[in-house]
Design a protein around this motif. Structure first.
Motif, mmCIF file in Angstrom:
data_model
loop_
_atom_site.group_PDB
_atom_site.id
_atom_site.type_symbol
_atom_site.label_atom_id
_atom_site.label_comp_id
_atom_site.label_asym_id
_atom_site.label_seq_id
_atom_site.Cartn_x
_atom_site.Cartn_y
_atom_site.Cartn_z
ATOM 1 N N LEU A 95 0.814 -1.223 0.000
ATOM 2 C CA LEU A 95 0.000 0.000 0.000
ATOM 3 C C LEU A 95 0.846 1.270 0.000
ATOM 4 N N GLY A 96 2.168 1.118 0.090
ATOM 5 C CA GLY A 96 3.036 2.288 0.104
ATOM 6 C C GLY A 96 3.017 3.048 1.409
ATOM 7 N N ARG A 97 2.629 2.352 2.504
ATOM 8 C CA ARG A 97 2.600 2.998 3.817
ATOM 9 C C ARG A 97 3.935 2.830 4.513
ATOM 10 N N LYS A 98 4.304 3.820 5.295
ATOM 11 C CA LYS A 98 5.520 3.718 6.091
ATOM 12 C C LYS A 98 5.248 2.796 7.272
ATOM 13 N N PRO A 99 5.999 1.701 7.401
ATOM 14 C CA PRO A 99 5.715 0.740 8.477
ATOM 15 C C PRO A 99 6.151 1.265 9.837
ATOM 16 N N MET A 100 5.460 0.798 10.887
ATOM 17 C CA MET A 100 5.828 1.167 12.247
ATOM 18 C C MET A 100 7.171 0.550 12.639
ATOM 19 N N LEU A 101 7.447 -0.624 12.087
ATOM 20 C CA LEU A 101 8.690 -1.337 12.361
ATOM 21 C C LEU A 101 9.318 -1.722 11.026
ATOM 22 N N GLN A 102 10.610 -1.883 11.029
ATOM 23 C CA GLN A 102 11.327 -2.225 9.807
ATOM 24 C C GLN A 102 10.789 -3.523 9.208
ATOM 25 N N HIS A 103 10.523 -3.509 7.885
ATOM 26 C CA HIS A 103 10.025 -4.718 7.235
ATOM 27 C C HIS A 103 11.142 -5.752 7.113
ATOM 28 N N GLN A 104 10.826 -6.992 7.482
ATOM 29 C CA GLN A 104 11.741 -8.109 7.316
ATOM 30 C C GLN A 104 10.944 -9.299 6.812
ATOM 31 N N ASN A 105 11.617 -10.225 6.138
ATOM 32 C CA ASN A 105 10.916 -11.394 5.631
ATOM 33 C C ASN A 105 11.809 -12.620 5.704
ATOM 34 N N THR A 106 11.203 -13.786 5.492
ATOM 35 C CA THR A 106 11.910 -15.046 5.669
ATOM 36 C C THR A 106 12.567 -15.551 4.385
ATOM 37 N N ASN A 107 12.573 -14.744 3.330
ATOM 38 C CA ASN A 107 13.191 -15.133 2.062
ATOM 39 C C ASN A 107 14.712 -15.138 2.197
ATOM 40 N N PRO A 108 15.388 -16.296 1.996
ATOM 41 C CA PRO A 108 16.846 -16.348 2.160
ATOM 42 C C PRO A 108 17.628 -15.854 0.945
ATOM 43 N N PHE A 109 16.927 -15.420 -0.107
ATOM 44 C CA PHE A 109 17.618 -15.052 -1.344
ATOM 45 C C PHE A 109 17.552 -13.557 -1.667
ATOM 46 N N THR A 110 17.068 -12.735 -0.733
ATOM 47 C CA THR A 110 16.952 -11.306 -1.025
ATOM 48 C C THR A 110 18.315 -10.649 -1.237
#
Length: 318
Positions: A59-74
């Motif tokens: 949605l293009g919103r500024k997150p309250m906390l840093q975005h992180q994900n479980t993808n090991p290939f980023t």
């Protein structure tokens, strides 16, 4: 929703391929990307899981906390938000380290902070298994960094179902939804697709997650004392946000040796002696909810009282 097209193309997916993954049509994806239609919250969550992203980013919103994900290939594209490996914190009076899955950016942050940490000070970091960890490194026997390509440490590897790589943020949100659904206290605004609900239920069955284990994963605040003893609270989002603000500011500057939390969702206040604590775990999504509520309240306070804006404008005009 222009961000959807950018994120989809970053993953090398066509509109048809993405549509197939979330159970919709290519035409629907095209309408979302062009802004001619808006996806439901359930669809946004499915998109976030499929594209290793978040609803905020879509949605293009500024997150309250840093975005992180479980993808090991980023890391291939220079993105440091994906899974790096694990950090283990070995506290006194405990036989094993507590292991947390972390992103590349978190690894770099904690590694750098440990180079110059002062005695008695606290550091905090996000994990990929729905935790905000706050720890005093000087109270730990060791902090160990384990790259995902390395073998686990023999004799020091006791982990839970989501402690190795973690799960996507929206999966934790779904598990939280299922907890409250079972209790008959569901928020009608929470929308999840049948597919995501099925994923949540499959995890519950696969890992034999009863109500207590689910609450530990999604809702529980855990305090680990210097003695090795632990205490569990169900702190309210508001109190978690306030406590986190104190740690970000530096609790040594707040003038208090006590940490103010609450229990049973705010039923009663709890004050804890910081001198006796080595580590705290805050549930990340509950903390995020509290931070969002604080921002909303600040924005409400900034809005002029009805009529005040017009009166001010009329006064200036005269």
């Amino acid at each position: 929703m222009k961000n959807l097209k950018v994120i989809r193309e970053r993953h090398g997916l066509t509109q048809s391929e993405l549509a197939k993954r979330i159970g919709t049509t290519q035409q629907t994806i095209a309408r979302w990307e062009s802004g001619k239609a808006e996806p439901s919250l359930a669809a946004l969550r499915d998109l976030a899981v499929c594209l290793w992203t978040s609803v905020d980013q879509l949605l293009g919103r500024k997150p309250m906390l840093q975005h992180q994900n479980t993808n090991p290939f980023t890391w291939i594209s220079g993105d440091k938000s994906g899974y790096w490996g694990n950090i283990g914190i070995h506290l006194p009076s405990r036989d094993h380290s507590i292991w947390y899955p972390i992103s590349i950016s978190t690894m770099e942050q904690v590694f750098a902070e440990l180079q110059s940490v002062e005695p008695g000070t606290w550091i905090s970091f996000q994990t990929l298994n729905n935790k905000m960890v706050v720890v005093r490194p000087s109270q730990a026997l060791a902090l160990t960094f384990l790259d995902e390509a390395e073998d686990s440490i023999e004799g020091d590897w006791e982990v839970g179902p989501d402690d190795v790589e973690g799960w996507p943020e929206e999966v934790y949100a779904c598990l939280n939804h299922l907890i409250w659904d079972e209790l008959g206290d569901q928020d009608s605004e929470d929308e999840f697709s049948e597919t995501l609900i099925s994923v949540g239920k499959s995890l519950i069955e696969e890992h034999k997650l009863d109500s207590d284990k689910l609450k530990a994963i999604c809702l529980e605040t855990r305090i680990v004392y210097n003695s090795g003893a632990t205490r569990k609270l169900y702190a309210s989002p508001e109190r978690l946000a306030s406590a986190m603000f104190d740690f970000d500011l530096g609790v040594e500057h707040t003038g208090s040796k006590m940490l103010h939390l609450d229990d049973e969702g705010g039923d009663h206040s709890v004050f804890l002696s910081l001198d006796l604590i080595s580590l705290l775990e805050f549930p990340l999504l509950e903390l995020k909810k509290g931070l969002e509520q604080e921002i909303d309240e600040l924005n409400d306070d900034d809005e002029p009282v009805d009529g005040a804006g017009e009166k001010g404008a009329a006064s200036q005009a005269s």
